[in-house]
Design a protein around this motif. Structure first.
Motif, short mmCIF file in Angstrom:
data_model
loop_
_atom_site.label_atom_id
_atom_site.label_comp_id
_atom_site.label_asym_id
_atom_site.label_seq_id
_atom_site.Cartn_x
_atom_site.Cartn_y
_atom_site.Cartn_z
N ILE A 1 100.95 8.72 -44.95
CA ILE A 1 102.13 7.96 -44.97
C ILE A 1 102.79 7.90 -46.45
O ILE A 1 103.42 8.50 -47.17
N ARG A 2 101.26 8.00 -47.75
CA ARG A 2 101.09 8.43 -48.64
C ARG A 2 101.92 9.54 -48.78
O ARG A 2 102.38 9.63 -50.42
N GLY A 3 101.21 10.53 -48.18
CA GLY A 3 101.93 12.11 -48.88
C GLY A 3 103.45 12.05 -48.43
O GLY A 3 104.44 12.64 -49.34
N THR A 4 103.32 11.67 -47.47
CA THR A 4 105.32 11.69 -47.12
C THR A 4 106.08 10.99 -48.40
O THR A 4 107.38 11.67 -48.29
N LEU A 5 105.61 9.82 -48.38
CA LEU A 5 106.28 9.02 -49.66
C LEU A 5 105.98 9.55 -51.08
O LEU A 5 107.03 10.06 -51.74
N ALA A 6 105.04 10.77 -51.32
CA ALA A 6 105.06 10.62 -52.95
C ALA A 6 106.41 12.28 -52.45
O ALA A 6 106.64 12.06 -52.91
N ALA A 7 106.12 12.65 -51.74
CA ALA A 7 107.35 14.00 -51.82
C ALA A 7 108.59 12.98 -52.12
O ALA A 7 109.48 13.95 -52.59
N LEU A 8 108.92 11.85 -51.73
CA LEU A 8 110.29 11.53 -51.64
C LEU A 8 110.39 10.80 -52.97
O LEU A 8 111.10 9.97 -53.19
N GLY A 9 109.82 10.97 -54.37
CA GLY A 9 109.27 10.39 -55.24
C GLY A 9 108.50 9.27 -55.48
O GLY A 9 108.97 8.24 -56.57
N LEU A 10 107.59 8.37 -54.28
CA LEU A 10 106.95 6.79 -54.98
C LEU A 10 105.60 7.55 -54.80
O LEU A 10 105.39 7.84 -53.45
N GLU A 11 105.03 7.05 -55.44
CA GLU A 11 104.03 7.11 -56.04
C GLU A 11 103.35 5.68 -55.04
O GLU A 11 104.06 4.41 -55.87
N SER A 12 102.06 5.69 -54.06
CA SER A 12 101.62 4.34 -53.58
C SER A 12 100.14 5.15 -53.05
O SER A 12 99.55 5.36 -53.40
N ASN A 13 99.58 3.23 -53.26
CA ASN A 13 98.11 3.06 -52.68
C ASN A 13 98.40 2.98 -51.03
O ASN A 13 99.49 1.82 -50.81
N VAL A 14 97.80 3.84 -50.19
CA VAL A 14 98.24 3.11 -48.43
C VAL A 14 96.36 2.28 -47.95
O VAL A 14 95.90 3.54 -48.32
#
Lengths: 185, 175
Positions: free
Chosen positions: A143-156
């Protein structure tokens, strides 16, 4: 190099859910002894898979001139991504509207065959809980990788609740966007 | 019929996850290819031991009568049920103890190209391990190796499955 064999995935191919779950269980087995390090390794492996998956299936992509609304990638994960991977949407999405999202799956596909053999019911429940917990690291990374590829940095992070010993688990993934309250800054 | 009754997921996720595991195994063994091959094989055996239960639960098929029947079941039923691919047996030897299990496609190996330094990596070795591990559970000792591997210059994907012998075990009263 030989001509590439026809690709099952490119034709929208499918494999059994069991096959994927067996793979994940082996990934966990191989890293079990390594504790926190193993967890990091699994999250990292998941992250790479998430990035590749997003590159392959995302219709919406951020550009410099047009950054995505922060909510769109989350919706993408809850709807498109989940449907593509698990043939259903996330069962529940909650947000505090300040960058924290909780995605709940009532019966997460990768934990349906968790085995817990113990001498007592309590022991089995504890084993099932630990196993589900260990298995959650990889999807958190995806999930974190998917969001990162869409431009969102996160912690999951994930909270797993085994439904019964060997009967799967409910999983609540908590996504904290970078810069959100209580999230990574 | 077993394929219809099976819960299915997107093959892409499976393929990428398998790739991530192979990469991780290579990293864990510091790019030592023989050790990585052995580890993938061992992981496969472990899966095979559990997969057979799933297989038996979803198939009402009678026990396989002989090794030939067993291999036909792997190629025609099991590959379809778990990996969604068709397969067939070919190239039987005279006494029916060895054949090629030919796969129409190989979802483990989609979008994969092996760099030169991994020339000897048996990328899909886990699948060979699964077959050996599953057969062990039905008291059949066999070997399984890729004979054709498109990642290593072969035309298509085919595994050589060879019967070694039956395993004599007492009836497992306390299973």
């Amino acid at each position: 190099m030989a001509s590439p064999a026809p690709s099952a995935s490119d034709r929208g191919g499918e494999v059994s859910e069991a096959a994927l779950e067996f793979l994940l269980a082996e990934l966990v087995n191989a890293q079990r002894e390594r504790g926190e390090d193993g967890r990091r390794v699994m999250t990292r492996a998941g992250f790479d898979v998430g990035v590749k998956l997003a590159e392959r299936c995302a219709r919406v992509r951020p550009t410099k001139s047009r950054p995505l609304d922060r909510f769109l990638p989350i919706l993408f994960v809850c709807k498109d991504w989940w449907t593509r991977c698990f043939k259903k949407r996330v069962d529940n999405l909650k947000t505090n509207n300040r960058g924290v999202y909780v995605l709940t799956d009532e019966s997460f596909a990768w934990m349906r065959r968790v085995r817990a053999a113990g001498r007592t019911l309590e022991e089995e429940a504890a084993i099932a809980r630990a196993e589900c917990d260990a298995r959650a690291a990889f999807p958190c990374g995806v999930i974190r990788g998917t969001l990162a590829a869409l431009g969102l940095e996160s912690n999951v992070s994930a909270e797993t609740t085994p439904l019964s010993p060997g009967g799967g688990a409910k999983v609540a993934f908590t996504v904290r966007l970078k810069g959100a309250e209580g999230g990574p800054s | 019929a077993a394929w219809q009754a099976t819960e299915k997921v997107n093959a892409e996720l499976f393929t990428l996850t398998y790739g991530a595991i192979v990469r991780q195994v290579l990293a864990d063994y510091e790019d030592c290819v023989p050790e990585a091959n052995a580890k993938l094989d061992a992981m496969g055996r472990s899966i095979g031991g559990r997969l057979i239960e799933e297989f038996n639960a979803k198939n009402e098929q009678q026990r396989c009568v002989d090794f030939r029947d067993t291999c036909e079941t792997i190629a025609g039923v099991a590959l379809r049920m778990f990996l969604g691919v068709g397969g067939h047996c070919a190239d039987w030897n005279a006494d029916h103890t060895s054949c090629l299990v030919v796969m129409e496609t190989n979802p483990l190996a989609d979008f994969v190209e092996l760099p030169e330094r991994y020339r000897d990596l048996s990328y899909g070795q886990m699948l060979c391990g699964v077959i050996v591990g599953a057969l062990e559970q039905v008291q059949t000792r066999a070997t399984c190796e890729w004979e054709k591997d498109a990642l290593r210059g072969g035309d298509g994907f085919a595994m050589r499955v060879t019967l070694v012998g039956q395993i004599d075990t007492p009836y497992p009263f306390d299973d």
